[in-house]
Design a protein around this motif. Structure first.
Motif, mmCIF file in Angstrom:
data_model
loop_
_atom_site.group_PDB
_atom_site.id
_atom_site.type_symbol
_atom_site.label_atom_id
_atom_site.label_comp_id
_atom_site.label_asym_id
_atom_site.label_seq_id
_atom_site.Cartn_x
_atom_site.Cartn_y
_atom_site.Cartn_z
ATOM 1 N N VAL A 42 4.755 0.341 5.341
ATOM 2 C CA VAL A 42 4.789 0.974 6.660
ATOM 3 C C VAL A 42 5.661 2.223 6.619
ATOM 4 C CG1 VAL A 42 5.556 0.668 9.056
ATOM 5 C CG2 VAL A 42 4.403 -1.214 7.854
ATOM 6 N N LYS A 43 6.790 2.109 5.949
ATOM 7 C CA LYS A 43 7.814 3.146 6.002
ATOM 8 C C LYS A 43 7.436 4.410 5.235
ATOM 9 C CE LYS A 43 12.816 3.584 5.499
ATOM 10 N NZ LYS A 43 14.060 2.864 5.148
ATOM 11 N N PHE A 44 7.022 4.261 3.996
ATOM 12 C CA PHE A 44 6.827 5.444 3.161
ATOM 13 C C PHE A 44 5.683 6.335 3.637
ATOM 14 C CE2 PHE A 44 8.960 3.231 -0.717
ATOM 15 C CZ PHE A 44 10.180 3.318 -0.062
ATOM 16 N N PRO A 45 4.538 5.786 4.056
ATOM 17 C CA PRO A 45 3.503 6.686 4.603
ATOM 18 C C PRO A 45 3.996 7.484 5.810
ATOM 19 C CG PRO A 45 2.523 4.582 4.030
ATOM 20 C CD PRO A 45 4.010 4.412 3.893
ATOM 21 N N ARG A 46 4.789 6.833 6.677
ATOM 22 C CA ARG A 46 5.312 7.542 7.845
ATOM 23 C C ARG A 46 6.273 8.650 7.417
ATOM 24 N NH1 ARG A 46 6.370 6.186 13.332
ATOM 25 N NH2 ARG A 46 6.915 8.157 14.344
ATOM 26 N N LEU A 47 7.134 8.372 6.431
ATOM 27 C CA LEU A 47 8.073 9.386 5.970
ATOM 28 C C LEU A 47 7.360 10.520 5.238
ATOM 29 C CD1 LEU A 47 11.212 7.391 4.743
ATOM 30 C CD2 LEU A 47 10.674 8.272 7.009
ATOM 31 N N MET A 48 6.299 10.212 4.513
ATOM 32 C CA MET A 48 5.531 11.263 3.840
ATOM 33 C C MET A 48 4.894 12.204 4.861
ATOM 34 S SD MET A 48 3.844 8.860 0.858
ATOM 35 C CE MET A 48 2.980 10.126 -0.093
ATOM 36 N N GLN A 95 12.280 5.584 -1.322
ATOM 37 C CA GLN A 95 13.430 5.716 -0.432
ATOM 38 C C GLN A 95 14.307 6.897 -0.799
ATOM 39 O OE1 GLN A 95 14.440 3.790 2.371
ATOM 40 N NE2 GLN A 95 15.961 5.418 2.558
ATOM 41 N N SER A 96 14.702 6.982 -2.061
ATOM 42 C CA SER A 96 15.627 8.050 -2.449
ATOM 43 C C SER A 96 14.950 9.411 -2.443
ATOM 44 C CB SER A 96 16.229 7.761 -3.824
ATOM 45 O OG SER A 96 15.234 7.730 -4.827
ATOM 46 N N GLY A 97 13.737 9.496 -2.998
ATOM 47 C CA GLY A 97 13.058 10.785 -3.087
ATOM 48 C C GLY A 97 12.742 11.380 -1.737
ATOM 49 N N ILE A 153 -0.643 3.571 -0.443
ATOM 50 C CA ILE A 153 0.609 2.825 -0.301
ATOM 51 C C ILE A 153 0.471 1.780 0.807
ATOM 52 C CG2 ILE A 153 3.048 3.009 0.341
ATOM 53 C CD1 ILE A 153 2.997 5.821 -0.913
ATOM 54 N N TYR A 154 -0.092 2.177 1.922
ATOM 55 C CA TYR A 154 -0.262 1.268 3.069
ATOM 56 C C TYR A 154 -1.135 0.073 2.703
ATOM 57 C CZ TYR A 154 -1.185 -0.271 7.851
ATOM 58 O OH TYR A 154 -1.291 -1.015 9.002
ATOM 59 N N ASP A 155 -2.180 0.319 1.926
ATOM 60 C CA ASP A 155 -3.134 -0.732 1.579
ATOM 61 C C ASP A 155 -2.685 -1.573 0.385
ATOM 62 O OD1 ASP A 155 -4.852 0.088 3.594
ATOM 63 O OD2 ASP A 155 -6.022 1.400 2.276
ATOM 64 N N GLY A 156 -1.551 -1.238 -0.239
ATOM 65 C CA GLY A 156 -1.143 -1.897 -1.469
ATOM 66 C C GLY A 156 -0.341 -3.167 -1.246
ATOM 67 N N ARG A 157 0.293 -3.598 -2.315
ATOM 68 C CA ARG A 157 1.109 -4.806 -2.313
ATOM 69 C C ARG A 157 2.553 -4.447 -1.940
ATOM 70 N NH1 ARG A 157 0.423 -9.737 -4.626
ATOM 71 N NH2 ARG A 157 -1.532 -9.043 -5.575
ATOM 72 N N VAL A 158 3.273 -5.412 -1.357
ATOM 73 C CA VAL A 158 4.686 -5.184 -1.044
ATOM 74 C C VAL A 158 5.433 -4.844 -2.331
ATOM 75 C CG1 VAL A 158 4.678 -6.655 0.985
ATOM 76 C CG2 VAL A 158 5.261 -7.642 -1.234
ATOM 77 N N ALA A 159 6.486 -4.029 -2.185
ATOM 78 C CA ALA A 159 7.213 -3.553 -3.353
ATOM 79 C C ALA A 159 8.633 -4.091 -3.439
ATOM 80 C CB ALA A 159 7.248 -2.024 -3.357
ATOM 81 N N SER A 160 9.209 -4.487 -2.304
ATOM 82 C CA SER A 160 10.596 -4.956 -2.338
ATOM 83 C C SER A 160 10.919 -5.641 -1.023
ATOM 84 C CB SER A 160 11.557 -3.787 -2.570
ATOM 85 O OG SER A 160 11.674 -3.008 -1.408
ATOM 86 N N SER A 161 12.186 -6.051 -0.895
ATOM 87 C CA SER A 161 12.616 -6.712 0.347
ATOM 88 C C SER A 161 13.385 -5.768 1.272
ATOM 89 C CB SER A 161 13.470 -7.936 0.025
ATOM 90 O OG SER A 161 14.519 -7.604 -0.862
ATOM 91 N N GLN A 162 14.020 -4.728 0.749
ATOM 92 C CA GLN A 162 14.557 -3.566 1.462
ATOM 93 C C GLN A 162 15.276 -3.804 2.794
ATOM 94 O OE1 GLN A 162 10.780 -3.512 1.194
ATOM 95 N NE2 GLN A 162 10.877 -4.493 3.175
ATOM 96 N N CYS A 163 16.240 -4.721 2.842
ATOM 97 C CA CYS A 163 17.086 -4.837 4.026
ATOM 98 C C CYS A 163 18.203 -3.804 3.907
ATOM 99 C CB CYS A 163 17.670 -6.235 4.139
ATOM 100 S SG CYS A 163 18.644 -6.487 5.640
ATOM 101 N N MET A 164 18.244 -2.871 4.871
ATOM 102 C CA MET A 164 19.209 -1.772 4.798
ATOM 103 C C MET A 164 20.308 -1.948 5.842
ATOM 104 S SD MET A 164 16.745 1.488 4.002
ATOM 105 C CE MET A 164 18.166 2.591 3.870
ATOM 106 N N PRO A 201 -0.620 8.297 1.022
ATOM 107 C CA PRO A 201 -0.102 7.359 2.019
ATOM 108 C C PRO A 201 -1.007 6.156 2.284
ATOM 109 C CG PRO A 201 0.312 9.606 2.726
ATOM 110 C CD PRO A 201 -0.529 9.700 1.494
ATOM 111 N N GLN A 202 -2.311 6.361 2.322
ATOM 112 C CA GLN A 202 -3.214 5.251 2.594
ATOM 113 C C GLN A 202 -3.189 4.236 1.465
ATOM 114 O OE1 GLN A 202 -4.890 4.997 5.630
ATOM 115 N NE2 GLN A 202 -5.124 2.879 4.912
#
Length: 411
Positions: free
Chosen positions: A106-112, A11-13, A38-49, A35-36
């Motif tokens: 979902v988010k980080f691959p799209r942002l990358m 998120q920050s980077g 990350i997409y295929d991995g395990r959830v990392a957090s709950s991230q309600c923004m 990105p792939q």
């Protein structure tokens, strides 16, 4: 134009990288996964923004999920200590602006992908100290927004600012489909179980569509500290068992739920820690720590991704307004500007990890009758700077006295 290296595609980077690109700088982000992966991995957090951090994303062009589920408010319940199935405190209030939770898979691959389309460069490698030495010779500023192993050890604990030396909660995430929505409006449904822990749940978007994220925070050694060695299905069943035992109103919403996927569970624990923001490589070159690398809070207040976004926003402002070399003095000043805000998050979060004081309990109870107090409480999630009245009796007593008088039930 300067050239920057950011270690960590989170998120920050990513947010900081996009902001620097927008201002015409040269930016490289180092990621240990493509990105792939990350997409295929395990959830990392709950991230309600919440609203302000979401607005900082929009400032750098992140507007991809306007049709995803929104979190419209916050609800709060405490079970009745003597009447099973009943609540001692129960209220909910809408936020001024909705929040949102996007699965980082979902988010980080799209942002990358977006970052590279904007002209940034992503290098996939696992950064170690030798890599950081190489980056420090090539770039004007190296920022570490993620780190494990050797890198994590570079940033030393700030004993003056760190309150805890051990984990305060056993943490568990469970992503599910099929939960019955709340009757009034979508919300973070927060439940405080005295002597056991906390449970909160809210709508989100994951790889397979809209979902709910169940977050359990158990007191170490207690009945919610029960996740070690479980398979994804066993983890899921354990979460439902806890709801049946302590929170029947939440269990009723879960009669038809199922796991989103085998990667939709996570368990662990860590001590909330503040680290010194400047680390020195063996060569003597300084590097700047960012977000969770230097300020790691317990997720009990849901501020992890919010802090990361605010840190990126603050660092971007510091970098763009700076003239001269990005030396260790700049790095320390950069962090202190961010910490001027973040100290309020730390204080609020640490307070919720302890048993609530009489004053805090009174605030939660007054909110049962006072929409004004309930509204002010839920808005702390967006702006923790307004938490002193809730945490300190000398600050908030008059406010609560007046609210209790105005909204006192009439005979």
């Amino acid at each position: 134009m300067s050239n920057f290296c950011i270690v960590g595609a989170g998120q920050s980077g990513l947010q900081l990288g996009l902001g620097l690109l927008k201002e015409g700088h040269d930016v490289t982000i180092i990621s240990d996964r493509d990105p792939q992966e990350i997409y295929d991995g395990r959830v990392a957090s709950s991230q309600c923004m919440f609203h302000d951090p979401l607005s900082y994303e929009r400032e750098v062009g992140v507007t991809f999920w306007d049709d995803a589920p929104w979190v419209e408010g916050i609800g709060f319940k405490i079970p009745h200590p003597e009447v099973p199935g009943e609540t001692a405190v129960s209220w909910a209030h809408r936020l001024d602006h909705p929040a949102q939770a996007i699965d980082q898979r979902v988010k980080f691959p799209r942002l990358m992908e977006f970052f590279e389309r904007q002209g940034g460069s992503i290098v996939v490698e696992t950064a170690d100290i030798d890599c950081l030495e190489r980056y420090s010779r090539t770039y004007d500023l190296v920022i570490v927004a993620a780190g494990k192993g050797e890198i994590a050890q570079l940033f030393t604990r700030d004993d003056d600012r760190s309150v805890f030396s051990a984990p305060q909660r056993a943490l568990a995430l469970t992503y599910v489909h099929g939960m019955r929505p709340r009757d009034e409006f979508s919300a973070v449904s927060f439940n405080l179980i005295p002597g056991v822990g906390e449970y909160f749940v809210f709508p989100a978007l994951t790889k397979s569509g809209p979902c709910e994220i169940m977050v359990m925070e158990g007191l170490p050694g207690g009945p919610m500290d029960c996740w070690k060695g479980l398979s994804p299905q066993e983890h899921f069943e354990q979460a439902l068992k806890i709801l049946d035992t302590y929170l029947p109103w939440e269990a009723d919403r879960c009669r038809e739920v199922e796991l989103t996927d085998d990667g939709g569970v996570l368990a662990g624990r860590f001590p909330p820690t503040i680290r010194k923001p400047v680390a020195y490589l063996p060569s003597g070159a300084p590097v700047l720590g960012m977000a969770d690398v230097v300020l790691l809070n317990d997720p009990i207040t849901g501020q992890g991704s919010n802090n990361a976004s605010r840190c990126a926003h603050s660092y971007l402002h510091s970098i763009l307004s700076h003239e001269g070399p990005f030396d260790a003095d700049f790095m320390q000043d950069c962090f202190e500007e961010y910490y001027d805000y973040a100290q309020h998050v730390v204080r609020w979060t640490n307070a919720l990890l302890a048993p609530p004081t009489d004053h805090m309990q009174r605030a939660l109870q007054v909110a049962d009758d006072s929409p004004d107090v309930a509204h002010r409480l839920v808005e702390i999630f967006n702006d923790p700077k307004d938490s002193a009245w809730f945490l300190e009796e000398e600050v908030g007593k008059h406010y609560l006295d007046e609210a209790a008088r105005v909204y006192a039930p009439t005979a």
